[in-house]
Design a protein around this motif. Structure first.
Motif, mmCIF file in Angstrom:
data_model
loop_
_atom_site.group_PDB
_atom_site.id
_atom_site.type_symbol
_atom_site.label_atom_id
_atom_site.label_comp_id
_atom_site.label_asym_id
_atom_site.label_seq_id
_atom_site.Cartn_x
_atom_site.Cartn_y
_atom_site.Cartn_z
ATOM 1 N N THR A 75 0.820 -1.212 0.000
ATOM 2 C CA THR A 75 0.000 0.000 0.000
ATOM 3 C C THR A 75 0.856 1.265 0.000
ATOM 4 O OG1 THR A 75 -0.238 -0.200 2.409
ATOM 5 C CG2 THR A 75 -2.043 -1.036 1.052
ATOM 6 N N SER A 119 0.770 3.980 -2.894
ATOM 7 C CA SER A 119 0.584 5.393 -2.568
ATOM 8 C C SER A 119 1.656 6.255 -3.204
ATOM 9 C CB SER A 119 0.608 5.600 -1.049
ATOM 10 O OG SER A 119 -0.620 5.269 -0.462
ATOM 11 N N SER A 138 -10.617 10.347 0.391
ATOM 12 C CA SER A 138 -9.885 9.252 1.044
ATOM 13 C C SER A 138 -10.418 9.002 2.446
ATOM 14 C CB SER A 138 -8.382 9.575 1.095
ATOM 15 O OG SER A 138 -8.118 10.666 1.955
ATOM 16 N N THR A 145 -5.724 3.961 0.086
ATOM 17 C CA THR A 145 -4.316 4.381 0.106
ATOM 18 C C THR A 145 -3.906 5.032 -1.210
ATOM 19 O OG1 THR A 145 -3.637 2.124 -0.509
ATOM 20 C CG2 THR A 145 -3.633 2.668 1.833
ATOM 21 N N GLN A 155 -5.326 8.550 -1.033
ATOM 22 C CA GLN A 155 -4.538 9.275 -0.033
ATOM 23 C C GLN A 155 -3.191 9.673 -0.615
ATOM 24 O OE1 GLN A 155 -5.449 10.191 3.186
ATOM 25 N NE2 GLN A 155 -3.531 11.310 3.204
ATOM 26 N N GLY A 156 -2.582 8.753 -1.339
ATOM 27 C CA GLY A 156 -1.303 9.054 -1.976
ATOM 28 C C GLY A 156 -1.427 10.154 -3.012
#
Length: 219
Positions: free
Chosen positions: A30, A34, A58, A82, A85-86
């Motif tokens: 993950t 990301s 996210s 993830t 989020q990344g």
């Protein structure tokens, strides 16, 4: 009775080891995913509002992931969370890349985060110490930081911003110990939820350290 107790202990150890293996394997994947999504976000040059939208998205996916963690769809949702989020990090990473020594700052923050994460994880894994007593303090600390962060959006104080990031860094180091000890001592038995917890610890520690290094560089 003694044989049964020994067998139960061995079985418990095997379960914990399997849990740790699955958690750290998924955590590595993950984090790598990301990083790829962050690079995509940087390449597209996402702006502040796009980054904020991805962060909110996210957060929604985080709740979905936690609810789906016990189902076969859990793996899909953890990568969706993830990944988004990344991607949301693209804006802040581009901000620091634009500095004179921005790439070095990012690598320093990443390296320092990795060293802290590995060192604290190894400590919790080898000592098997129970850090569950920190739960209430950490929850209260997170609430205080979130409220102070919201207030500082309107105040815009650089001193408060630096203090907040220092507090976040300290909270994340404590959470690494807390979350790892929960896995080791059977407090968390789902590797997807465990991965999410450690992932958030790592990412938030990285961002906090990057902001602190960036502000020190400005000075």
């Amino acid at each position: 009775m003694k044989q049964e107790s020994t067998y139960s202990s061995q079985l418990s150890t095997l379960e914990v080891n399997k849990m740790l293996k699955n958690t750290y394997m998924l955590l590595a994947m993950t984090l790598a995913f990301s990083a790829v999504c962050a690079a995509v976000g940087m390449a597209f040059g996402i702006g502040r509002f796009a980054s904020l939208g991805l962060s909110i998205g996210s957060l929604v996916l985080l709740f979905v992931t936690l609810r789906k963690a016990d189902t076969s769809a859990g793996l899909f949702w953890v990568f969706a969370f993830t990944g988004m989020q990344g991607a949301s990090l693209g804006y802040i990473l581009n901000h620091y890349v634009g500095m004179a020594n921005g790439p070095q700052l990012i690598m320093q923050a990443l390296g320092l985060t990795s060293v802290i994460f590995v060192a604290l994880s190894m400590y919790a894994l080898t000592t098997k110490k129970d850090f569950s007593f920190m739960g209430g303090f950490l929850f209260a600390g997170l609430i205080v930081v979130m409220v102070a962060g919201l207030i500082n959006i309107f105040v815009g104080s650089s001193v408060v911003f630096m203090a907040l990031n220092a507090a976040i860094a300290l909270l994340m180091t404590a959470l690494i110990l807390y979350d790892t000890s929960r896995i080791v001592n059977g407090g968390e038995t789902n590797y997807i939820r465990a991965t999410v917890s450690l992932y958030l610890d790592f990412i938030n520690l990285f961002i906090a350290l990057l902001n602190l290094l960036g502000m020190s560089n400005d000075d």
